[in-house]
Design a protein around this motif. Sequence first.
Motif, mmCIF file in Angstrom:
data_model
loop_
_atom_site.group_PDB
_atom_site.id
_atom_site.type_symbol
_atom_site.label_atom_id
_atom_site.label_comp_id
_atom_site.label_asym_id
_atom_site.label_seq_id
_atom_site.Cartn_x
_atom_site.Cartn_y
_atom_site.Cartn_z
ATOM 1 N N GLY A 427 5.171 -1.417 -9.521
ATOM 2 C CA GLY A 427 4.923 -0.714 -8.269
ATOM 3 C C GLY A 427 5.667 0.598 -8.200
ATOM 4 O O GLY A 427 6.262 1.061 -9.186
ATOM 5 N N HIS A 428 5.663 1.223 -7.012
ATOM 6 C CA HIS A 428 6.287 2.534 -6.847
ATOM 7 C C HIS A 428 6.569 2.767 -5.376
ATOM 8 O O HIS A 428 6.052 2.075 -4.502
ATOM 9 N N ASP A 429 7.405 3.774 -5.103
ATOM 10 C CA ASP A 429 7.814 4.056 -3.731
ATOM 11 C C ASP A 429 6.823 4.931 -2.984
ATOM 12 O O ASP A 429 6.785 4.916 -1.752
ATOM 13 N N VAL A 430 6.038 5.725 -3.694
ATOM 14 C CA VAL A 430 5.086 6.637 -3.055
ATOM 15 C C VAL A 430 3.692 6.304 -3.546
ATOM 16 O O VAL A 430 3.433 6.244 -4.744
ATOM 17 N N ASP A 431 2.788 6.069 -2.621
ATOM 18 C CA ASP A 431 1.384 5.822 -2.924
ATOM 19 C C ASP A 431 0.585 6.666 -1.936
ATOM 20 O O ASP A 431 0.366 6.269 -0.791
ATOM 21 N N ARG A 432 0.162 7.835 -2.368
ATOM 22 C CA ARG A 432 -0.397 8.818 -1.446
ATOM 23 C C ARG A 432 -1.621 8.290 -0.706
ATOM 24 O O ARG A 432 -1.769 8.500 0.497
ATOM 25 N N ALA A 433 -2.511 7.605 -1.417
ATOM 26 C CA ALA A 433 -3.745 7.141 -0.783
ATOM 27 C C ALA A 433 -3.456 6.113 0.311
ATOM 28 O O ALA A 433 -3.974 6.219 1.430
ATOM 29 N N ARG A 434 -2.629 5.134 -0.007
ATOM 30 C CA ARG A 434 -2.357 4.098 0.988
ATOM 31 C C ARG A 434 -1.369 4.572 2.049
ATOM 32 O O ARG A 434 -1.485 4.192 3.219
ATOM 33 N N ASP A 435 -0.397 5.393 1.660
ATOM 34 C CA ASP A 435 0.528 5.931 2.650
ATOM 35 C C ASP A 435 -0.207 6.759 3.702
ATOM 36 O O ASP A 435 0.195 6.816 4.872
ATOM 37 N N ALA A 436 -1.313 7.409 3.291
ATOM 38 C CA ALA A 436 -2.080 8.233 4.233
ATOM 39 C C ALA A 436 -2.681 7.396 5.354
ATOM 40 O O ALA A 436 -2.961 7.910 6.448
ATOM 41 N N LEU A 437 -2.872 6.095 5.116
ATOM 42 C CA LEU A 437 -3.422 5.231 6.157
ATOM 43 C C LEU A 437 -2.472 5.087 7.343
ATOM 44 O O LEU A 437 -2.892 4.751 8.448
ATOM 45 N N LEU A 438 -1.192 5.343 7.140
ATOM 46 C CA LEU A 438 -0.244 5.314 8.250
ATOM 47 C C LEU A 438 -0.532 6.424 9.250
ATOM 48 O O LEU A 438 -0.303 6.269 10.457
ATOM 49 N N THR A 439 -1.039 7.548 8.759
ATOM 50 C CA THR A 439 -1.354 8.667 9.637
ATOM 51 C C THR A 439 -2.649 8.443 10.401
ATOM 52 O O THR A 439 -2.735 8.703 11.605
ATOM 53 N N THR A 440 -3.669 7.940 9.716
ATOM 54 C CA THR A 440 -4.970 7.741 10.359
ATOM 55 C C THR A 440 -5.019 6.474 11.209
ATOM 56 O O THR A 440 -5.958 6.292 11.987
ATOM 57 N N LEU A 444 -0.256 1.185 12.457
ATOM 58 C CA LEU A 444 0.438 0.764 11.244
ATOM 59 C C LEU A 444 1.797 1.441 11.176
ATOM 60 O O LEU A 444 1.901 2.658 11.365
ATOM 61 N N LYS A 445 2.829 0.686 10.874
ATOM 62 C CA LYS A 445 4.205 1.185 10.981
ATOM 63 C C LYS A 445 4.942 1.302 9.648
ATOM 64 O O LYS A 445 5.966 1.989 9.578
ATOM 65 N N PHE A 446 4.438 0.649 8.597
ATOM 66 C CA PHE A 446 5.225 0.605 7.369
ATOM 67 C C PHE A 446 4.315 0.239 6.205
ATOM 68 O O PHE A 446 3.400 -0.581 6.344
ATOM 69 N N HIS A 447 4.585 0.866 5.050
ATOM 70 C CA HIS A 447 3.888 0.528 3.811
ATOM 71 C C HIS A 447 4.810 0.792 2.632
ATOM 72 O O HIS A 447 5.499 1.812 2.591
ATOM 73 N N LEU A 448 4.833 -0.128 1.666
ATOM 74 C CA LEU A 448 5.598 0.072 0.442
ATOM 75 C C LEU A 448 4.970 -0.754 -0.664
ATOM 76 O O LEU A 448 4.778 -1.968 -0.531
ATOM 77 N N ARG A 449 4.669 -0.084 -1.795
ATOM 78 C CA ARG A 449 3.978 -0.752 -2.896
ATOM 79 C C ARG A 449 4.970 -1.156 -3.986
ATOM 80 O O ARG A 449 4.923 -0.683 -5.122
ATOM 81 N N ARG A 450 5.890 -2.031 -3.617
ATOM 82 C CA ARG A 450 6.780 -2.688 -4.564
ATOM 83 C C ARG A 450 6.482 -4.182 -4.585
ATOM 84 O O ARG A 450 5.678 -4.667 -3.784
#
Length: 499
Positions: A427-440, A444-450
């Motif tokens: 995994g990784h700390d930054v996932d641009r595609a899924r992290d963008a779902l927090l904005t739209t 949703l309050k939190f996402h982390l792909r670890r």
Amino acid sequence: MLDRRSFLVLGLAAGVPPLRVPHGDPFTLGVACGDPAPDGFVIWTRLAPSPLAEDGFGGMPPAPVQVAWEIAADPNCANVVRRGTTDAVRHWAHSVHVEITGLQPGREYWYRFKSGPHVSPIGRALTAPAPGSLVASLTLAVTSCANYQHGHFTAYTRAAQEHPDLVVHLGDYIYEYGKGKHPCPGGNVRDHEGPEARTLTDYRRRHALYKTDPDLRAAHAAAPWVPIMDDHEVRNNWMSLLPAARRKAAFRAYYEHMPLRRGAVPHGPAIRLYRRLRWGTLATLHMLDLRQYRDRAICGSGFAECPESRDPARTITGAAQERWLLEGFRESRAQWDIICQQVFFGQRTKHAGGPKVVRQDAWDGYSGSRTRVTQGWVDAGVRNAIVLTGDVHSHWAGDLALDYEDPASRLVGAELAVTSITSGGDGHDVDRARDALLTTNPHLKFHLRRRGYILLKVEQTKVTADFKIVRYVRVPGAPALTAATFTVADRTPGLFRQT
């Protein structure tokens, strides 16, 4: 103290015949406990001195083998309170399911098995509190998605070290893929045995392979499990249209390898897995099956704009399970109703204000079903609703509403989605595609792909969710870290972040 030798002598004195197999210890797959009730629980093992034998029978002879079991009041099994024997038979791959009754509510017990000269590891069990009793707390280790090929199961050991009351497994306990198939980034760490699992022999060998993993065995021995199936126990994104022979094989092997009660014995290509577990007046766990009864996918399983999937008549639970769930909400007197299920519950749309591009394999593809279930707990006056979710290979935290299109729609619950044990690799700390779902999706309050698990502490005044991660699974031994902590206060739906 009743030591190992004394237990052997007692077992032989009770008439347990020796196990006549040439391969040694039959307890290679460990022990497990599950589905606690106020007076008992299920204990499980499977005799398999050669767990990966090509015929799927684990190196066992065709004849039944008698297995002795003990329930003790102490971790050394010195104070035995129940004992008995049962037959392990070839028809069920020499698996053992013993439903223990007559115990005291709300306390710890320990258990073990014996066959011939061999004694199993000792496992820890708990009984549920007495019905209607006041309970101070309940600690859950929430887990999901363990792909053997993608890494080491370190997160299982770390979860076991938290000393939880229950391990809630939300599916993808095994993966059906063949050796080397569907690699994670950087390539697979270890290999499955053989091709994709399709037959009963295939599924038995795959379950046995997973249970040879010491981290998984440690998690089973540490606490009772409350498991539910997702898709990879059968086939990726399967639904009821999957050929009956394959479902029959997968369901049978799943039951043979999990600490499930008699009510879960499969009948051909059907298995009853949805059920409830009550923990005094503190919490009720509603375990859902969202694969077996859902309507077919209309626009695939990924993100898509699909007006047809918004038909309010569509169901992800099936009509009978939905009625059962809504009835459970109406009957509930618990402070916390916890809905344990497989796929993302709240809305995740890719474009704010544009076409509704949502994940079709999740509740977004069955939004009418989501509305009925959510409205059901609201109409029933459920005091606090928490949804636990697997499948997504990422940690997520989000608020739940009746109408996600209306910013003023009141909050009615919270969703906590657990990442995978290994699926997807480190995994990784930054996932641009899924992290963008927090904005739209502002709910949703939190996402982390670890990788990792959720440690959930349920108390009378609040629920606390620690999102635990391990930073690597390509090699074993990673420490567990707390990436974020959220709380939900009693009678106050909505997440509050502490760290």
